[in-house]
Design an enzyme around this catalytic site. Structure first.
Site, PDB file in Angstrom:
ATOM      1  N   HIS A 248       0.833  -1.212   0.000  1.00 18.66           N
ATOM      2  CA  HIS A 248       0.000   0.000   0.000  1.00 18.66           C
ATOM      3  C   HIS A 248       0.863   1.255   0.000  1.00 18.66           C
ATOM      4  CE1 HIS A 248      -3.390   2.656   1.062  1.00 18.66           C
ATOM      5  NE2 HIS A 248      -2.507   3.252   1.856  1.00 18.66           N
ATOM      6  N   GLU A 249       1.888   1.268   0.838  1.00 16.47           N
ATOM      7  CA  GLU A 249       2.767   2.435   0.889  1.00 16.47           C
ATOM      8  C   GLU A 249       3.557   2.593  -0.413  1.00 16.47           C
ATOM      9  OE1 GLU A 249       2.275   4.558   3.068  1.00 16.47           O
ATOM     10  OE2 GLU A 249       1.011   3.260   4.303  1.00 16.47           O
TER      11      GLU A 249
ATOM     12  N   HIS B  46       1.648   4.537  -2.887  1.00 16.72           N
ATOM     13  CA  HIS B  46       1.800   5.995  -2.819  1.00 16.72           C
ATOM     14  C   HIS B  46       3.054   6.449  -3.568  1.00 16.72           C
ATOM     15  CE1 HIS B  46      -1.580   6.662  -0.281  1.00 16.72           C
ATOM     16  NE2 HIS B  46      -1.090   5.986   0.748  1.00 16.72           N
TER      17      HIS B  46
ATOM     18  N   HIS C 220       3.153   8.999  -6.720  1.00 17.73           N
ATOM     19  CA  HIS C 220       4.050  10.144  -6.780  1.00 17.73           C
ATOM     20  C   HIS C 220       4.845  10.146  -8.077  1.00 17.73           C
ATOM     21  CE1 HIS C 220       7.697  12.461  -5.008  1.00 17.73           C
ATOM     22  NE2 HIS C 220       6.805  13.302  -5.470  1.00 17.73           N
TER      23      HIS C 220
END
Length: 229
Positions: free
Chosen positions: A101-102, A105, A109
């Site tokens: 999940h991280e 991100h 980006h």
């Protein structure tokens, strides 16, 4: 005279508070359930994150180990992925799901995902405005001056916007995570539904935060109307 913390308008917040309590309980129980189940492939969270990052050409994104529980996050300013101890070292389904999940991100980006770009852009303004909003609201209620209350409500609205924008950012990161976990082979097809439960539980906390912010805004509007009476 009405105060923004202790009055009858607090009833507006009760459903959101209950949802927030449920969300916290749900994410805790789901995380703890699947953190005890080792993934079949045996990837640690750090290994899973590295594999997904490299697959997406993000070899320059570093992974760091940090203290805490569920303190995992991606820092777009330094392009660093920070994973908590159980996620970084653990080889559970929860560890892989949260790490992925991280990484989602980080991929957002790198791909210049518009909602993330907008959210990151407004963070400094929202933090400042949110803290300042209560000074205007308190002063307006104390002085029975709706003009000050209006300024406070406008400033607080920034927090509501931030929470609303956060929803698609988090949902999209989870969607990317599930796709990557299966594509890279970190988890088996049979394990993907379990990882989805972990991510869905985490997403519920953001839904609860949004509901709380909206409820608080409604409550402030009610306080404003009362101050005019």
């Amino acid at each position: 005279m009405y105060y923004p913390y202790f009055d009858s308008t607090m009833i507006v917040l009760i459903p959101a508070i209950i949802l927030a309590m449920y969300a916290q309980s749900k994410v805790k129980s789901t995380y703890e359930k699947y953190v005890r189940i080792a993934s079949q492939k045996g990837y640690t969270g750090a290994e899973a994150a590295r594999a997904i990052l490299d697959r997406n050409g993000l070899t320059d994104v570093r992974i760091e180990h940090i203290r805490g529980t569920l303190s995992d996050h991606y820092d777009p300013r330094t392009r660093v992925l920070r994973l908590s101890d159980m996620v970084y070292r653990g080889n559970s389904i929860s560890s892989s799901a949260i790490a992925a999940h991280e990484v989602g991100h980080a991929i957002q980006h790198a791909r210049d995902y518009a909602p993330l770009r907008f959210r990151n852009a407004i963070v400094p303004v929202v933090n400042f405005a949110s803290n300042l909003s209560w000074l205007f609201i308190l002063a307006g209620l104390f002085l029975s001056f709706t003009g000050l209350i209006d300024i406070g409500i406008i400033l607080f609205t920034g927090s509501v916007v931030f929470q609303i924008v956060t929803l698609p950012v988090e949902f999209n990161a989870s969607s990317r995570a599930l796709d990557e976990l299966e594509s890279v082979g970190v988890l088996t097809r049979e394990e993907i539904p379990h990882s989805k439960k972990v991510l869905d539980a985490a997403a519920l906390t953001y839904v609860a935060a949004t509901a709380t912010a909206v409820a608080q805004l409604v409550r402030l509007l009610l306080l404003r109307e009362r101050s005019r009476d």
